[in-house]
Design an enzyme around this catalytic site. Sequence first.
Site, PDB file in Angstrom:
ATOM      1  N   THR A  17       0.719  -1.185   0.024  1.00  0.00           N
ATOM      2  CA  THR A  17       0.116   0.071  -0.114  1.00  0.00           C
ATOM      3  C   THR A  17       0.949   1.303   0.028  1.00  0.00           C
ATOM      4  OG1 THR A  17      -1.733  -1.202   1.257  1.00  0.00           O
ATOM      5  CG2 THR A  17      -1.770   1.285   1.323  1.00  0.00           C
ATOM      6  N   TYR A  30      -8.061   0.579  -4.047  1.00  0.00           N
ATOM      7  CA  TYR A  30      -6.744   1.117  -4.693  1.00  0.00           C
ATOM      8  C   TYR A  30      -6.208  -0.241  -4.827  1.00  0.00           C
ATOM      9  CZ  TYR A  30      -4.718  -0.368  -0.112  1.00  0.00           C
ATOM     10  OH  TYR A  30      -4.378  -1.076   0.880  1.00  0.00           O
ATOM     11  N   THR A  96       1.764  -4.207   4.345  1.00  0.00           N
ATOM     12  CA  THR A  96       1.702  -4.406   5.767  1.00  0.00           C
ATOM     13  C   THR A  96       0.978  -5.550   6.001  1.00  0.00           C
ATOM     14  OG1 THR A  96      -0.321  -3.275   5.711  1.00  0.00           O
ATOM     15  CG2 THR A  96       1.332  -1.868   6.254  1.00  0.00           C
ATOM     16  N   ASP A  97       0.368  -6.289   5.412  1.00  0.00           N
ATOM     17  CA  ASP A  97      -0.416  -7.492   5.656  1.00  0.00           C
ATOM     18  C   ASP A  97       0.767  -8.781   5.981  1.00  0.00           C
ATOM     19  OD1 ASP A  97      -2.567  -6.258   4.978  1.00  0.00           O
ATOM     20  OD2 ASP A  97      -2.699  -7.283   2.881  1.00  0.00           O
ATOM     21  N   LYS A 169       0.806  -7.216  13.049  1.00  0.00           N
ATOM     22  CA  LYS A 169      -0.402  -5.950  12.393  1.00  0.00           C
ATOM     23  C   LYS A 169      -1.654  -6.505  13.196  1.00  0.00           C
ATOM     24  CE  LYS A 169      -2.671  -4.572   8.146  1.00  0.00           C
ATOM     25  NZ  LYS A 169      -2.932  -4.498   6.758  1.00  0.00           N
ATOM     26  N   GLU A 296      -1.837 -28.246  29.233  1.00  0.00           N
ATOM     27  CA  GLU A 296      -3.317 -29.073  29.136  1.00  0.00           C
ATOM     28  C   GLU A 296      -2.943 -30.252  28.219  1.00  0.00           C
ATOM     29  OE1 GLU A 296      -7.387 -27.454  28.876  1.00  0.00           O
ATOM     30  OE2 GLU A 296      -6.412 -25.557  29.021  1.00  0.00           O
TER      31      GLU A 296
HETATM   32  N1  ASP Z   1      -3.001  -5.602   1.108  1.00  0.00           N
HETATM   33  C1  ASP Z   1      -1.807  -4.641   1.382  1.00  0.00           C
HETATM   34  C2  ASP Z   1      -0.252  -5.082   1.301  1.00  0.00           C
HETATM   35  O1  ASP Z   1      -0.040  -5.976   2.307  1.00  0.00           O
HETATM   36  C3  ASP Z   1      -1.816  -3.827   2.553  1.00  0.00           C
HETATM   37  C4  ASP Z   1      -0.870  -2.945   2.784  1.00  0.00           C
HETATM   38  O2  ASP Z   1       0.246  -2.581   2.379  1.00  0.00           O
HETATM   39  O3  ASP Z   1      -1.229  -2.073   3.925  1.00  0.00           O
HETATM   40  O4  ASP Z   1       0.471  -5.160   0.343  1.00  0.00           O
END
Ligand code: ASP
Length: 339
Positions: A17, A30, A96-97, A169, A296
Amino acid sequence: MPDPQRKRIALLATGGTIAGAQSTTQAGRYTAGRLSADDLIAAVPGLAALADLTCEQVASVGSQNMTHAVWAVLAARTTALLADPDIDGVVITHGTDTLEETAYFLSLTLPWCKPVVLVGAMRPATAMSADGPANLYQAVALAATESAARFGPVVLMNDDIHAAQGVQKMAAAGVAAFASPNSARLGVVAGTRPIWAPQVGPSLEATFGATAAQFDVRQHAPHTWPRVEVIYSHADAQGDAVDEAAARSQGIVLAGVGGGYATDAVMAGLERAVARGVAVVRATRTGSGFVARNIEVDDDAMGFMAAGWLNPAKARILLMMCLLAGQSPQVIQGAFLRA
Ligand code: ASP
């Protein structure tokens, strides 16, 4: 005459992103990974004043599509850059994923000798109040700070510095989506200056010495890396998914409920997996906490390993690396308890 004080930072771009573009500023929709590394740099005023930057486009993917093949290139390329006397630090832009997975993979496969900073953004580059430019600015500032090297690859998001082992995340949206739930962040960047958290302390800096990579994957093509699957546990989960996973993999990570548990049916499936030689690690789907042995579940009797502090996605990576290195279950369990 080049300024000897000026840091030289290599930027490796992979998409995400942070490089995402909308059709209009108002659009929610996007596409990740549209902009090039040069576009990203051009969008950050003052970046050139911070350091001399070189950039390379390693991939252009949304990180939901991150692959072991890209990881192999990143590990090899970053290792080469870290060995280059003309490079002081490396910044990797990333979606970010799966940012935490790539950071953790690199923490296992790179030497810890110079700063390596992974950075992303929650809003696309074309959004109102895009967070990418500020994050990238701080990431370059951090990569130009020698003391950042002592933590191995770190993640910079929303002013916060996180260790690769602990970062996660935690939210699907919002710029404050990242946290280190088990250990807290390492510090923050204020302007261009990292300020380390009190628990990190100055003494660690004094004791830091460069360390070799824990695992060197450069001799192993990614298609030869052992297959490790994650099985997600829930109410009334059945064992057949475990049998199917066991038939095609060398390792299984249980994203278990609570302290890494599952229905009797899934546990029986995992026992069958161990009997056919598959390495089984129990982790927790809860998002934080330590998964200990023999609470457990009788891990000694079942032949299971416990993931310790690692979340299921990172447990998958450590198990894959340990299996690639041909380690015994005892050695692998030790690696998890130390991670
Ligand atoms: N789907 C995107 C990715 O991980 C989300 C992001 O970058 O925030 O590339």
